[in-house]
Scaffold this active site. Structure first.
Site, PDB file in Angstrom:
ATOM      1  CG  LEU A 147      40.989  53.976 -17.197  1.00 48.81           C
ATOM      2  CD1 LEU A 147      41.287  55.359 -16.621  1.00 48.81           C
ATOM      3  CD2 LEU A 147      42.281  53.296 -17.616  1.00 48.81           C
ATOM      4  CG  ASP A 148      40.970  47.681 -13.265  1.00 50.08           C
ATOM      5  OD1 ASP A 148      40.208  47.255 -14.148  1.00 50.08           O
ATOM      6  OD2 ASP A 148      41.978  47.067 -12.875  1.00 50.08           O
ATOM      7  NE  ARG A 149      34.079  51.944  -7.056  1.00 49.64           N
ATOM      8  CZ  ARG A 149      33.050  51.562  -6.322  1.00 49.64           C
ATOM      9  NH1 ARG A 149      32.634  50.312  -6.377  1.00 49.64           N
ATOM     10  NH2 ARG A 149      32.426  52.425  -5.536  1.00 49.64           N
ATOM     11  CB  THR A 151      43.101  52.476 -12.659  1.00 54.14           C
ATOM     12  OG1 THR A 151      43.448  51.147 -12.302  1.00 54.14           O
ATOM     13  CG2 THR A 151      44.222  53.091 -13.472  1.00 54.14           C
TER      14      THR A 151
END
Length: 336
Positions: A147-149, A151
């Site tokens: 997951l993106d940081r 998110t």
């Protein structure tokens, strides 16, 4: 244990390495095995050296989906990998995260926003390093996906090699269902349900990664498909724009896919500092939204050992749920 023949540590430019596959890696796909071994090497480069035939397994060419077995000898061409942390670098602090689901095979946690999933790219440590410190007795803890940081939401961690390979195969073969909740500016048209636009990754002058929509015939474009369902609408009011809360399901897992796809339609995610409406973001900060409104809400997979359907949910974290409440009641639910 994995053995490096001919020396260990990051190879110098021009050095060929031979790796012997250990028991803990048996059954893993070649691409996943190398992505783990070659930390710091861009994913695109790993795939390039496999497809070009520069990677050999037992002296023969191999495909990205070749399964390695214990004792296989993997030849690696010269690549530059990230240097090890300097002596004296502090270890990641031990940290547990809220558990959504756990058994002997896998762990699903509720990742908070602002925490990277792993170290690298200027980040000393992430979720996986902290989990390993908190669970020193665990034989294996490996990220299944990312997951993106910025998110929050459901993140899967494998506790057995068989679970890791099985789940990664499901993600790669698009057999999973990953649905996010995203708040975007404007009134999203209920009829706009599919975004099918290729994406291309590029670097800014300072080396920061970005993604953009490109034409279908662009040779550098990677197909990306996003499904959108409107959950709620709020009309413009009191000096603020309209907002739409969307359920967004990705059928492909491209970098920044949801963020770029939604922004390309004129409806950027609230609080997105890369692809969003920067003036609106400043207003939202003052109104209490201090992060990007993107949350990994639901994940559907097949249990890698039991073969049963597994559906996991993560409620909106307090800061996002509170912001939605502050928007007030929404009109009747949109109809498809």
């Amino acid at each position: 244990m994995q053995q490096i023949i001919g020396g260990g540590g990051p190879p110098a430019s021009g050095e060929v390495r031979f790796l012997t596959v250990g028991e803990e890696s048996a059954g893993q796909r070649l691409d996943n095995y190398l992505l783990r071994v070659l930390k710091g090497v861009p994913k695109t480069h790993v795939y390039r050296i496999i497809r070009s035939g520069e990677v050999r397994v037992n002296k023969g060419r191999a495909a990205v989906d070749t399964r390695v077995t214990e004792g296989d000898v993997v030849r690696l061409p010269p690549v530059r990998v990230a240097a090890p942390a300097p002596a004296g670098t502090p270890a990641a602090p031990a940290r547990e995260f809220p558990v959504v689901f756990e058994d002997d095979h896998l762990l699903a946690i509720d990742k908070p926003a602002g925490v990277a999933v792993h170290g690298g790219s200027g980040v000393s440590f992430g979720v996986i390093e902290q989990l390993r410190q908190a669970r020193p007795a665990a034989r294996l803890l490996e990220l299944v996906h990312r997951l993106d940081r910025e998110t929050s939401g459901i993140l899967l961690v494998a506790k057995k090699r068989s679970a890791l390979t099985g789940l990664q195969d499901q993600f790669r073969d698009r057999e999973t269902g990953k649905t996010y909740l995203a708040l975007v500016s404007g009134t999203w048209p209920v009829s706009r349900k599919v975004i099918d636009q290729p994406l291309h990754k590029y670097l800014l002058a300072d080396g920061e990664r970005r993604v953009k929509v490109v034409a279908r015939d662009d040779p550098d474009g990677m197909r990306a498909i996003t499904l959108v369902k409107v959950r709620q609408h709020w009309p413009a009011a009191a000096g603020r724009p309209a907002f739409s809360l969307l359920e967004v399901t990705i059928k492909t897992g491209r970098t920044h896919q949801i963020r770029v796809h939604l922004a390309s339609q004129g409806h950027p995610i609230a609080g997105d500092d890369k692809y969003g409406d920067f003036e609106l973001n400043r207003q939202l900060q003052k109104a209490g939204l201090k992060r990007m409104f993107l949350h990994a809400w639901r994940l559907r997979v097949t249990h890698p050992a039991l073969g049963e359907a597994l559906e996991l949910h993560s409620d909106l974290p307090p800061e996002l749920a509170g912001f939605v409440r502050g928007l007030g009641p929404s009109p009747a639910q949109p109809r498809a």
